[in-house]
Motif scaffolding. Structure first.
Motif, PDB file in Angstrom:
ATOM      1  N   ILE A 123      72.496  -1.177  21.329  1.00 27.92           N
ATOM      2  CA  ILE A 123      72.918  -2.348  20.566  1.00 27.92           C
ATOM      3  C   ILE A 123      71.937  -2.507  19.420  1.00 27.92           C
ATOM      4  O   ILE A 123      70.753  -2.181  19.558  1.00 27.92           O
ATOM      5  CB  ILE A 123      72.949  -3.606  21.444  1.00 27.92           C
ATOM      6  CG1 ILE A 123      73.535  -4.805  20.702  1.00 27.92           C
ATOM      7  CG2 ILE A 123      71.562  -3.938  21.997  1.00 27.92           C
ATOM      8  CD1 ILE A 123      73.801  -6.021  21.594  1.00 27.92           C
ATOM      9  N   ALA A 124      72.410  -2.983  18.281  1.00 22.19           N
ATOM     10  CA  ALA A 124      71.538  -3.336  17.162  1.00 22.19           C
ATOM     11  C   ALA A 124      71.596  -4.842  16.973  1.00 22.19           C
ATOM     12  O   ALA A 124      72.651  -5.464  17.131  1.00 22.19           O
ATOM     13  CB  ALA A 124      71.971  -2.619  15.884  1.00 22.19           C
ATOM     14  N   GLU A 125      70.458  -5.437  16.641  1.00 23.35           N
ATOM     15  CA  GLU A 125      70.434  -6.865  16.356  1.00 23.35           C
ATOM     16  C   GLU A 125      71.318  -7.177  15.155  1.00 23.35           C
ATOM     17  O   GLU A 125      71.609  -6.300  14.339  1.00 23.35           O
ATOM     18  CB  GLU A 125      68.996  -7.335  16.121  1.00 23.35           C
ATOM     19  CG  GLU A 125      68.123  -7.158  17.345  1.00 23.35           C
ATOM     20  CD  GLU A 125      66.754  -7.789  17.218  1.00 23.35           C
ATOM     21  OE1 GLU A 125      66.591  -8.750  16.434  1.00 23.35           O
ATOM     22  OE2 GLU A 125      65.830  -7.322  17.919  1.00 23.35           O
ATOM     23  N   GLN A 126      71.720  -8.462  15.024  1.00 18.80           N
ATOM     24  CA  GLN A 126      72.679  -8.840  13.985  1.00 18.80           C
ATOM     25  C   GLN A 126      72.157  -8.562  12.579  1.00 18.80           C
ATOM     26  O   GLN A 126      72.908  -8.204  11.678  1.00 18.80           O
ATOM     27  CB  GLN A 126      73.016 -10.339  14.046  1.00 18.80           C
ATOM     28  CG  GLN A 126      73.239 -10.906  15.416  1.00 18.80           C
ATOM     29  CD  GLN A 126      71.968 -11.536  15.960  1.00 18.80           C
ATOM     30  OE1 GLN A 126      70.895 -10.969  15.866  1.00 18.80           O
ATOM     31  NE2 GLN A 126      72.096 -12.711  16.556  1.00 18.80           N
ATOM     32  N   ILE A 127      70.871  -8.778  12.376  1.00 16.13           N
ATOM     33  CA  ILE A 127      70.317  -8.714  11.030  1.00 16.13           C
ATOM     34  C   ILE A 127      69.827  -7.311  10.702  1.00 16.13           C
ATOM     35  O   ILE A 127      69.324  -6.595  11.572  1.00 16.13           O
ATOM     36  CB  ILE A 127      69.181  -9.745  10.847  1.00 16.13           C
ATOM     37  CG1 ILE A 127      68.847  -9.910   9.358  1.00 16.13           C
ATOM     38  CG2 ILE A 127      67.953  -9.382  11.673  1.00 16.13           C
ATOM     39  CD1 ILE A 127      68.055 -11.165   9.045  1.00 16.13           C
ATOM     40  N   VAL A 128      70.004  -6.924   9.441  1.00 15.22           N
ATOM     41  CA  VAL A 128      69.452  -5.672   8.928  1.00 15.22           C
ATOM     42  C   VAL A 128      68.319  -6.067   7.971  1.00 15.22           C
ATOM     43  O   VAL A 128      68.539  -6.303   6.787  1.00 15.22           O
ATOM     44  CB  VAL A 128      70.515  -4.834   8.192  1.00 15.22           C
ATOM     45  CG1 VAL A 128      69.922  -3.499   7.749  1.00 15.22           C
ATOM     46  CG2 VAL A 128      71.729  -4.611   9.090  1.00 15.22           C
ATOM     47  N   PRO A 129      67.101  -6.187   8.475  1.00 11.93           N
ATOM     48  CA  PRO A 129      66.010  -6.701   7.650  1.00 11.93           C
ATOM     49  C   PRO A 129      65.642  -5.741   6.522  1.00 11.93           C
ATOM     50  O   PRO A 129      65.788  -4.525   6.655  1.00 11.93           O
ATOM     51  CB  PRO A 129      64.856  -6.874   8.641  1.00 11.93           C
ATOM     52  CG  PRO A 129      65.178  -5.977   9.785  1.00 11.93           C
ATOM     53  CD  PRO A 129      66.669  -5.888   9.847  1.00 11.93           C
ATOM     54  N   CYS A 130      65.155  -6.322   5.419  1.00  9.05           N
ATOM     55  CA  CYS A 130      64.771  -5.484   4.278  1.00  9.05           C
ATOM     56  C   CYS A 130      63.425  -4.812   4.496  1.00  9.05           C
ATOM     57  O   CYS A 130      63.117  -3.787   3.883  1.00  9.05           O
ATOM     58  CB  CYS A 130      64.735  -6.315   2.997  1.00  9.05           C
ATOM     59  SG  CYS A 130      63.336  -7.479   2.879  1.00  9.05           S
ATOM     60  N   ASN A 131      62.598  -5.390   5.367  1.00  8.27           N
ATOM     61  CA  ASN A 131      61.247  -4.895   5.673  1.00  8.27           C
ATOM     62  C   ASN A 131      60.302  -4.962   4.478  1.00  8.27           C
ATOM     63  O   ASN A 131      59.246  -4.314   4.480  1.00  8.27           O
ATOM     64  CB  ASN A 131      61.280  -3.462   6.227  1.00  8.27           C
ATOM     65  CG  ASN A 131      61.785  -3.409   7.655  1.00  8.27           C
ATOM     66  OD1 ASN A 131      61.978  -4.434   8.300  1.00  8.27           O
ATOM     67  ND2 ASN A 131      62.017  -2.203   8.154  1.00  8.27           N
ATOM     68  N   ARG A 132      60.654  -5.756   3.446  1.00  6.10           N
ATOM     69  CA  ARG A 132      59.807  -5.848   2.254  1.00  6.10           C
ATOM     70  C   ARG A 132      59.458  -7.289   1.883  1.00  6.10           C
ATOM     71  O   ARG A 132      58.429  -7.515   1.252  1.00  6.10           O
ATOM     72  CB  ARG A 132      60.500  -5.191   1.053  1.00  6.10           C
ATOM     73  CG  ARG A 132      60.718  -3.699   1.199  1.00  6.10           C
ATOM     74  CD  ARG A 132      61.248  -3.103  -0.100  1.00  6.10           C
ATOM     75  NE  ARG A 132      62.500  -3.711  -0.521  1.00  6.10           N
ATOM     76  CZ  ARG A 132      63.699  -3.325  -0.121  1.00  6.10           C
ATOM     77  NH1 ARG A 132      63.820  -2.316   0.732  1.00  6.10           N
ATOM     78  NH2 ARG A 132      64.792  -3.923  -0.554  1.00  6.10           N
ATOM     79  N   CYS A 133      60.272  -8.260   2.235  1.00  4.16           N
ATOM     80  CA  CYS A 133      60.023  -9.645   1.812  1.00  4.16           C
ATOM     81  C   CYS A 133      58.889 -10.270   2.628  1.00  4.16           C
ATOM     82  O   CYS A 133      58.414  -9.690   3.616  1.00  4.16           O
ATOM     83  CB  CYS A 133      61.303 -10.476   1.954  1.00  4.16           C
ATOM     84  SG  CYS A 133      61.769 -10.840   3.665  1.00  4.16           S
ATOM     85  N   ARG A 134      58.466 -11.450   2.247  1.00  9.73           N
ATOM     86  CA  ARG A 134      57.336 -12.116   2.921  1.00  9.73           C
ATOM     87  C   ARG A 134      57.622 -12.416   4.381  1.00  9.73           C
ATOM     88  O   ARG A 134      56.701 -12.440   5.216  1.00  9.73           O
ATOM     89  CB  ARG A 134      56.958 -13.405   2.185  1.00  9.73           C
ATOM     90  CG  ARG A 134      58.025 -14.489   2.225  1.00  9.73           C
ATOM     91  CD  ARG A 134      57.638 -15.720   1.408  1.00  9.73           C
ATOM     92  NE  ARG A 134      56.509 -16.427   2.006  1.00  9.73           N
ATOM     93  CZ  ARG A 134      56.005 -17.548   1.521  1.00  9.73           C
ATOM     94  NH1 ARG A 134      56.498 -18.067   0.398  1.00  9.73           N
ATOM     95  NH2 ARG A 134      55.005 -18.149   2.133  1.00  9.73           N
ATOM     96  N   TYR A 135      58.906 -12.641   4.724  1.00  9.80           N
ATOM     97  CA  TYR A 135      59.251 -12.916   6.116  1.00  9.80           C
ATOM     98  C   TYR A 135      59.190 -11.649   6.959  1.00  9.80           C
ATOM     99  O   TYR A 135      58.616 -11.644   8.056  1.00  9.80           O
ATOM    100  CB  TYR A 135      60.634 -13.569   6.197  1.00  9.80           C
ATOM    101  CG  TYR A 135      60.709 -14.849   5.402  1.00  9.80           C
ATOM    102  CD1 TYR A 135      60.018 -15.983   5.809  1.00  9.80           C
ATOM    103  CD2 TYR A 135      61.428 -14.918   4.211  1.00  9.80           C
ATOM    104  CE1 TYR A 135      60.060 -17.161   5.072  1.00  9.80           C
ATOM    105  CE2 TYR A 135      61.477 -16.082   3.465  1.00  9.80           C
ATOM    106  CZ  TYR A 135      60.784 -17.196   3.899  1.00  9.80           C
ATOM    107  OH  TYR A 135      60.825 -18.349   3.163  1.00  9.80           O
TER     108      TYR A 135
END
Length: 385
Positions: A123-135
């Protein structure tokens, strides 16, 4: 309703054979439910995705229909914009974010990148993070500024209402034990969200907790809140069958506000003060106003719902009158492994929550049932190959 088991052979030898055959024809078509706009979803034959470097392709086993899918389909402003706000959905896009499946193709380095094997159930989590922003760079990936969510942004995050699905390199992938039932595996995403929401409530042993809304998420939250062993767990809903499930999942008290006075009951259990914790998961404005009325001064109010329209309340209740601690809850960060473990140990269940399953080709009926009180959780399943 009896939930069927997965018939497809996902043994490594069978998967590798299928992968070799599929790679010969990169435009091999598949079925998918494609969102083109509000009330404009279509079952289409489109090209099956192929895996690039650090990417996976999974064969979908099941994909749940979320309340947010129904609200996106109906044209809710939070998805489609309005009043000067841009649309968040990037159509056309394959719908669906409550999916899981088996790895059938891996690009260069992908198996090592994700720590999975060919044929493994994932399973993959819902979000596809950018891995670059401050969050993302500070570990708060679920609040990624770019915020691509599977099923809502075309190409970068096409969803799971399809035969196959592409998992991009920055996705967060988790393995699912084969011992988990189809229903339990399909409920990992909602259960993860429920765990995060309940954790945000910071439930203490002597708390009286009110959980408003006994839909799929509310019933998951009821199970998690019960595991926290509060002094009293109260569930509010207007569907008797859902309240009966909440009782089975550990609710001490259930209230149908159509027939009972919720405030009188809650105040009677708390010496007239009100509940310590109120978790709002009804998705309707009345649930917010109800919570502000039921919660005690200095209480903790957790908001999880996705609303189809604006909600108006007397904001002075939060500050001047009660000095409430209002907390949002979004997605299920760091909770997928916990949800999988709880299912594996039998501490939570999908039994009674997953009520219907439909073939992908019957998606219109599935959405109609999902958007009614005749169901709790509805699953879409690709037809067997």
């Amino acid at each position: 309703m009896q939930i069927s088991q997965e018939p497809t052979d996902f043994s490594p030898n069978n998967v590798l054979c299928k992968v070799k055959n599929a790679m010969k024809v990169t435009s091999n078509p598949m079925q998918a439910v494609v969102c083109h706009g509000p009330k404009d979803y279509r079952l289409e034959r489109i090209a099956r995705p192929t895996a690039g470097t650090n990417e996976l392709v999974i064969r979908i086993s099941a994909c749940g229909i979320c309340a947010s899918d129904c609200k996106c389909h109906s044209g809710a402003a939070m998805f489609w914009g309005g009043n000067g706000q841009p649309a968040w959905v990037k159509a056309p896009v394959i719908a669906g974010h409550e999916f899981y499946g088996h790895v059938v193709e891996a690009g260069a380095g992908a198996l090592e990148h994700f720590g999975v094997a060919m044929g493994e159930r994932v399973i993959a989590e819902q979000i596809v993070p950018c891995n670059r922003c401050r969050y993302c760079t500070t570990g708060k990936y679920w609040m990624c500024e770019v915020h691509n969510i599977f099923g809502f942004q075309r190409e970068v995050a096409d969803g799971g209402m399809a035969d196959y699905m592409l998992i991009p390199p920055t996705a967060r992938v988790h393995s699912i034990p084969e011992s988990l039932s189809l229903g339990d595996a399909a409920m990992i995403e909602p259960m993860s969200c429920a765990i995060h929401a309940v954790n945000r409530a910071d439930i203490q042993l002597d708390d009286v907790v009110v959980l408003a809304g006994a839909g799929p998420l509310g019933l998951c939250m009821a199970q998690i809140a019960h595991l926290k062993t509060p002094r009293k767990l109260i569930v509010i809903d207007m569907v008797p069958e859902r309240l009966a499930l909440a009782n089975a999942f550990g609710a001490d008290v259930t209230i149908n506000p159509r027939e009972q006075d919720a405030k009188a009951i809650v105040h009677g259990l708390t010496g007239g003060y009100g509940c310590d914790v109120y978790i709002e998961t009804t998705g309707v404005s009345a649930g917010v106003g109800q919570g502000l009325d039921l919660i005690r001064k200095l209480g903790r109010f957790v908001e999880f719902s996705v609303f189809g329209s604006d909600t108006s309340v007397d904001w002075s209740i939060i500050g001047d009158r009660k000095e409430l601690d209002v907390r949002g809850a979004h997605l299920g960060p760091y909770c997928y492994p916990v949800a999988i473990d709880l299912f594996a140990r039998g501490l939570v269940t999908s039994r009674g929550i997953v009520t219907h399953e439909f073939p992908l080709s019957d998606w219109e009926n599935a959405f109609a049932i999902a958007n009614s009180t005749d169901s709790i959780k509805v699953l879409l399943k690709p037809e067997a190959e």
